[in-house]
Design a protein around this motif. Structure first.
Motif, short mmCIF file in Angstrom:
data_model
loop_
_atom_site.label_atom_id
_atom_site.label_comp_id
_atom_site.label_asym_id
_atom_site.label_seq_id
_atom_site.Cartn_x
_atom_site.Cartn_y
_atom_site.Cartn_z
N ALA A 102 1.02 -1.15 -0.52
CA ALA A 102 -0.29 0.24 -0.15
C ALA A 102 0.68 0.89 -0.33
N GLY A 103 0.91 2.11 -0.81
CA GLY A 103 1.74 3.11 -1.55
C GLY A 103 3.06 1.99 -1.20
N VAL A 104 3.61 3.59 -0.41
CA VAL A 104 5.10 3.21 -0.03
C VAL A 104 5.31 1.58 0.45
N GLY A 105 4.74 0.89 0.91
CA GLY A 105 4.68 0.15 1.27
C GLY A 105 5.09 -1.42 0.26
N CYS A 106 5.36 -0.67 -0.24
CA CYS A 106 5.57 -1.77 -2.12
C CYS A 106 7.19 -2.16 -1.80
N THR A 107 7.83 -1.17 -0.41
CA THR A 107 9.80 -1.47 -0.91
C THR A 107 10.63 -1.97 -0.56
N PRO A 108 9.44 -3.34 0.61
CA PRO A 108 9.83 -4.73 0.72
C PRO A 108 10.58 -5.50 -0.58
N TYR A 109 9.33 -5.28 -1.54
CA TYR A 109 8.95 -5.90 -2.39
C TYR A 109 9.99 -5.46 -3.80
N ALA A 110 10.84 -3.73 -3.55
CA ALA A 110 11.50 -3.59 -4.86
C ALA A 110 13.02 -4.36 -4.55
N SER A 111 13.21 -5.07 -2.96
CA SER A 111 14.33 -5.98 -3.04
C SER A 111 14.27 -7.28 -3.95
N ILE A 112 12.81 -7.83 -2.91
CA ILE A 112 12.51 -9.00 -3.89
C ILE A 112 12.50 -9.42 -5.13
N LEU A 113 12.06 -8.24 -5.94
CA LEU A 113 11.21 -7.81 -7.04
C LEU A 113 12.89 -8.01 -7.90
N LYS A 114 13.70 -6.90 -7.98
CA LYS A 114 15.12 -7.44 -8.33
C LYS A 114 15.89 -8.04 -8.12
N SER A 115 15.70 -8.86 -7.01
CA SER A 115 16.47 -9.80 -7.15
C SER A 115 15.92 -11.51 -7.99
N VAL A 116 14.84 -11.44 -8.28
CA VAL A 116 14.37 -11.91 -8.97
C VAL A 116 14.67 -11.83 -10.37
N TRP A 117 14.55 -10.35 -10.65
CA TRP A 117 15.46 -10.55 -11.60
C TRP A 117 16.76 -10.61 -12.68
N TYR A 118 17.43 -10.49 -11.41
CA TYR A 118 19.11 -11.09 -11.55
C TYR A 118 19.27 -12.72 -11.75
N LYS A 119 18.29 -13.62 -10.62
CA LYS A 119 18.00 -14.87 -11.26
C LYS A 119 17.87 -15.19 -12.58
N LEU A 120 16.54 -14.55 -13.29
CA LEU A 120 16.32 -14.33 -14.74
C LEU A 120 17.43 -14.10 -15.44
N LYS A 121 18.26 -13.36 -14.98
CA LYS A 121 19.25 -12.53 -16.31
C LYS A 121 20.19 -13.80 -15.96
N SER A 122 20.42 -14.20 -14.97
CA SER A 122 21.50 -14.99 -14.95
C SER A 122 21.55 -16.55 -15.35
N GLY A 123 19.68 -16.91 -15.53
CA GLY A 123 19.43 -18.34 -16.39
C GLY A 123 18.82 -19.11 -15.27
N ASN A 124 18.83 -18.79 -13.95
CA ASN A 124 18.70 -18.94 -12.76
C ASN A 124 16.69 -18.90 -12.33
N TYR A 125 15.95 -20.33 -13.57
CA TYR A 125 14.53 -20.07 -13.41
C TYR A 125 13.96 -20.97 -12.70
N ASP A 126 14.76 -21.70 -11.63
CA ASP A 126 14.41 -22.44 -10.30
C ASP A 126 14.81 -22.06 -9.28
N PHE A 127 13.78 -21.64 -8.60
CA PHE A 127 14.03 -21.07 -7.70
C PHE A 127 12.84 -20.81 -6.86
N GLY A 128 11.82 -22.11 -6.49
CA GLY A 128 10.38 -22.49 -5.79
C GLY A 128 9.65 -21.60 -6.38
N THR A 129 9.36 -20.32 -6.16
CA THR A 129 8.03 -19.51 -6.34
C THR A 129 8.48 -19.95 -8.21
N LYS A 130 6.77 -20.26 -8.86
CA LYS A 130 5.67 -20.39 -10.15
C LYS A 130 4.98 -19.84 -10.62
#
Length: 268
Positions: A102-130
Motif C-alpha cells: 500500500a503506497g510506499v509499502g511496496c518497498t520490501p518488494y523492490a529488493s525481492i523483485l530486483k533479486s528475481v530479475w537478477y536470477k532470470l538474467k543469470s539463467g536461474n529459473y528454478d527458485f521455488g516460486t512459480k
C-alpha cells in the motif's frame, strides 16, 4: 563487510545520522537486492526526522554527475545497524505468492523483485516460486514512480525469455479525481504500456480490490497449493486482508480445491 554479505531479500536496517542525533535510529527497508554490491533505501519525507535528514542532505552535499546519472555525494556519515529479518524473507517458500503493498509499502518488494530479475538474467529459473501476483495500491498516481523502472525491467525480461505468466502486476489507483489524468487514460486504453504506471502488459485498476473474490479466483487457478500472502502497509488494511484470507479459505474448502492462503504481515 560480514553483515553486508549475509543480507537477504526483504530485510530492513536501522539508520542513524549523527548530524541530527546520536541516539535516534530509524528503520528502513532495503530496496537493493542481495546480488548488488551496494545498499539502498527509499526514504519519504514524512515527519521531523526525515524532514531534517532531507535538509541535511541538501545543506551538506554536492552534486556529482556519474555515468549512472546525477547523485548527491554526502560529506557526513550515516550509521547502519542490521540487517534484520521480516516475513518477506519467506516469499520463495511458496509456489504461488501474492505480494500486496500500500503506497510506499511496496518497498520490501523492490529488493525481492530486483533479486528475481537478477536470477532470470543469470539463467536461474528454478527458485521455488512459480507464480507471483503483485498488488500495488496507491491513492496518488505519483507514488507509482518509486520503483517503476525496476518493475518495468523485470516485466520486459520476462517477456524476452517467454515467461510473462510468471509475474502479474495489478496496480490499483484508489483515488482518481484528476480530470487530465482520466482523459489521458481514456486516450491510451489500447496502448501497450499502461497510461498511469507506464508498465508493459498491464493496466491500472481503479478503486480497491475485492479481496475475497480475487483470492478465491487465485485459489481456483492454483489447486492443491499453499499460497503465501505478504502485506506491507497500514494495520487497518492488514486486518481486512487477514479476514479476507480466512473467508476465501472457507470458500475454497467448500469447493474442494485443495488450495489455502497463509497470511503474513509487515505493518508500519
Amino acid at each position: 563487510k560480514q553483515w553486508y554479505q549475509r543480507r537477504v531479500r526483504g530485510q530492513y536496517v536501522f539508520l542513524q545520522c549523527s548530524e541530527l542525533s546520536l541516539f535516534e535510529w530509524h528503520p528502513f527497508t532495503l530496496t537493493s537486492a542481495p546480488e548488488e554490491d551496494y545498499l539502498s533505501v527509499h526514504i519519504r519525507k514524512a515527519g521531523d526526522w526525515t524532514s531534517s535528514l532531507l535538509k541535511a542532505v541538501k545543506n551538506h552535499s554536492k552534486d556529482k554527475t556519474t555515468k549512472e546519472g546525477r547523485n548527491a555525494e554526502l560529506n557526513f556519515k550515516i550509521a547502519v545497524d542490521g540487517p534484520y529479518g521480516t516475513p518477506s524473507e519467506d516469499i520463495f517458500k511458496y509456489k504461488t505468492t501474492v505480494l500486496i503493498g500500500a503506497g510506499v509499502g511496496c518497498t520490501p518488494y523492490a529488493s525481492i523483485l530486483k533479486s528475481v530479475w537478477y536470477k532470470l538474467k543469470s539463467g536461474n529459473y528454478d527458485f521455488g516460486t512459480k507464480k507471483i501476483y503483485f498488488y500495488w495500491l496507491c491513492s496518488d498516481h505519483n507514488v507509482f514512480g518509486w520503483f517503476r523502472d525496476d518493475l518495468k525491467e523485470l516485466l520486459l525480461e520476462l517477456q524476452n525469455i517467454g515467461s510473462s505468466d510468471f509475474f502479474e502486476a495489478r496496480p490499483h489507483l484508489t483515488r482518481f479525481n484528476d480530470k487530465d489524468m482520466m482523459e489521458n487514460v481514456a486516450m491510451n486504453m489500447d496502448s501497450a504500456e499502461d497510461a498511469i504506471t507506464n508498465l508493459p502488459g498491464t493496466k491500472t485498476r481503479f478503486g480497491r480490490p475485492n479481496w475475497v473474490k480475487d483470492f478465491v479466483d487465485i485459489g481456483e487457478k492454483h489447486p492443491n497449493t499453499d499460497i503465501g500472502v505478504f502485506f506491507c502497509g497500514p494495520a487497518v488494511l492488514s486486518e481486512s486482508l487477514d479476514k479476507s484470507c480466512t473467508l476465501a479459505n472457507t470458500q475454497l474448502e467448500e469447493a474442494a480445491t485443495g488450495s489455502m492462503f497463509f497470511y503474513n504481515k509487515e505493518n508500519f
